[in-house]
Motif scaffolding. Structure first.
Motif, PDB file in Angstrom:
ATOM      1  N   PHE A 241       0.834  -1.205   0.000  1.00 26.55           N
ATOM      2  CA  PHE A 241       0.000   0.000   0.000  1.00 26.55           C
ATOM      3  C   PHE A 241       0.869   1.256   0.000  1.00 26.55           C
ATOM      4  O   PHE A 241       0.641   2.193  -0.769  1.00 26.55           O
ATOM      5  CB  PHE A 241      -0.915   0.017   1.222  1.00 26.55           C
ATOM      6  N   GLY A 244       2.471   2.001  -3.287  1.00 26.64           N
ATOM      7  CA  GLY A 244       1.596   2.062  -4.459  1.00 26.64           C
ATOM      8  C   GLY A 244       1.683   0.839  -5.350  1.00 26.64           C
ATOM      9  O   GLY A 244       1.429   0.915  -6.552  1.00 26.64           O
ATOM     10  N   ALA A 282      -1.521   4.803   2.773  1.00 22.09           N
ATOM     11  CA  ALA A 282      -1.663   5.435   1.458  1.00 22.09           C
ATOM     12  C   ALA A 282      -0.286   5.535   0.814  1.00 22.09           C
ATOM     13  O   ALA A 282       0.732   5.593   1.511  1.00 22.09           O
ATOM     14  CB  ALA A 282      -2.276   6.827   1.616  1.00 22.09           C
ATOM     15  N   PRO A 283      -0.212   5.533  -0.522  1.00 23.31           N
ATOM     16  CA  PRO A 283       1.088   5.632  -1.193  1.00 23.31           C
ATOM     17  C   PRO A 283       1.857   6.881  -0.764  1.00 23.31           C
ATOM     18  O   PRO A 283       1.278   7.951  -0.567  1.00 23.31           O
ATOM     19  CB  PRO A 283       0.702   5.706  -2.683  1.00 23.31           C
ATOM     20  N   ARG A 298      -3.672   2.117  -5.406  1.00 20.23           N
ATOM     21  CA  ARG A 298      -4.081   2.864  -4.223  1.00 20.23           C
ATOM     22  C   ARG A 298      -5.562   2.641  -3.959  1.00 20.23           C
ATOM     23  O   ARG A 298      -6.329   2.236  -4.836  1.00 20.23           O
ATOM     24  CB  ARG A 298      -3.798   4.355  -4.391  1.00 20.23           C
ATOM     25  N   ASP A 301      -9.076   7.803  -1.308  1.00 18.40           N
ATOM     26  CA  ASP A 301      -8.609   8.523  -0.123  1.00 18.40           C
ATOM     27  C   ASP A 301      -9.541   8.356   1.071  1.00 18.40           C
ATOM     28  O   ASP A 301      -9.092   8.217   2.205  1.00 18.40           O
ATOM     29  CB  ASP A 301      -8.440  10.013  -0.447  1.00 18.40           C
ATOM     30  N   VAL A 304      -8.847   4.885   2.792  1.00 12.67           N
ATOM     31  CA  VAL A 304      -7.499   4.451   3.157  1.00 12.67           C
ATOM     32  C   VAL A 304      -7.495   3.985   4.616  1.00 12.67           C
ATOM     33  O   VAL A 304      -7.798   4.775   5.517  1.00 12.67           O
ATOM     34  CB  VAL A 304      -6.481   5.590   2.973  1.00 12.67           C
TER      35      VAL A 304
END
Length: 344
Positions: A241, A244, A282-283, A298, A301, A304
């Motif tokens: 994760f 990415g 998150a990346p 990903r 948002d 996440v």
């Protein structure tokens, strides 16, 4: 001051290596003795980057423990299974009773005082705590620095997400695989079905019973060869994760050993590493490598998960989810909006 005499326990005698002709994975070897110089770190970072982006696995040698010290930890790892009574096992030792994944394991958080332990294991807690700290600071952190360099990030970027004293569930694991002939028949000789680990990095101490296999990018299962006093390192979901998808959480499984090893115990010694619980998975978009990545993997948002949420989701789902058959032995479940695959 007199030297402290370590508590005694029977010596665990590992199996001899198999003489069977099996198809081993070609995994690179990272020599941690070379991390002390900038030139050495740069060369190793390229090795680690290539390994984690292609196979998701590599070996580590010269990790700071002698063969005798590693052997001592295997002696201790055997204690929960060989010296704990059946009554205490019911209280302390986790036993997966399902036929598909039948194993015993015992986890010791890096904070060894976080929970009670069976009486035979208590004298060894100082050694287990020192072992956890060594794995965290002298093995995990150097590996994370190499992987950060591979992402063209500052060396401490990933280290700063993995504090030894932070709240979280990084732990030492001892694992044992008790199997019967009936169970082998029912599971088609698969001891632990194909899966990814849900943490960031897994550190496995190599042992001679051939049973671990990884699924290559080409879809072939290949065996992981024993390398004396080496570590087998693999990436988990959290690292995939954060990168990415650049670093791969590779599917792996445990199967019945070759015939010449089937009468021997397979004892596992691990250090399972996770980021701090509050880290959002998150990346790391500040990475120039990820900025150039065409197929950035990903989660939306809004969805996440934090390390804690992902850990709890994967743990709660284990053995409880209704897995959706997808054909060719693949089953799927959705955890926190992410599709998780299992391979029988």
């Amino acid at each position: 001051m007199a030297d402290v005499v370590p508590p005694e326990t029977p010596h665990y005698v590992p199996a001899p290596e198999t003489k069977a002709d099996v198809d081993y994975a070609d995994l690179p070897i990272i020599d941690l003795s070379k991390v002390s110089t900038p030139e050495g770190r740069l060369a190793l970072a390229q090795q680690a980057r290539d390994a984690m982006s292609n196979q998701g696995f590599f070996y580590v040698i010269n990790h700071g423990l002698t063969s005798a010290q590693t052997g001592r930890m295997f002696d201790i790892a055997d204690v929960p299974f060989a010296r704990v009574s059946e009554e205490e096992k019911k209280i302390y030792v986790h036993i997966d009773g399902g036929v598909r994944d039948q194993l015993e394991h015992y986890n010791v958080n890096r904070d060894v005082r976080k929970r009670q332990h069976p009486e035979p294991l208590r004298p060894f807690l100082p050694e287990i705590e020192a072992f956890a700290r060594h794995n965290h600071e002298n093995i995990l952190h150097p590996i994370l620095r190499l992987l950060a360099i591979g992402l063209e990030l500052a060396e401490e970027t990933l280290v700063n997400l993995h504090g030894f004293s932070s709240v979280g569930e990084t732990y030492v694991r001892f694992m044992n695989y008790p199997r019967s002939k009936e169970e082998e028949t029912k599971t088609n000789n698969v001891w632990l079905k194909g899966h990814t680990d849900f943490g960031s990095i897994t550190i496995l101490y190599s042992q001679p019973v051939a049973a671990l296999q990884i699924l290559t990018k080409e879809g072939a299962w290949k065996w992981v060869k024993h390398v004396e006093n080496a570590l087998v390192i693999n990436a988990g979901d959290a690292l995939e994760f954060l990168s990415g998808g650049f670093y791969r959480a590779t599917i792996h499984r445990v199967v019945q050993p070759p015939p010449d090893q089937r009468t021997y115990t397979r004892l596992g010694l691990f250090y399972f590493c996770m980021t701090d619980d509050n880290v959002k998975l998150a990346p790391l978009l500040e990475s120039p490598v990820l900025q150039r990545l065409e197929n950035l993997k990903r989660v939306d948002d809004a969805e996440v998960p934090s390390m804690e949420v992902w850990r709890r989701g994967r743990t709660a789902a284990y053995g409880q989810s209704d897995l959706k058959p997808m054909g060719n032995g693949v089953e799927e479940e959705v955890i926190n909006g992410v599709v998780v695959k299992h391979y029988n």
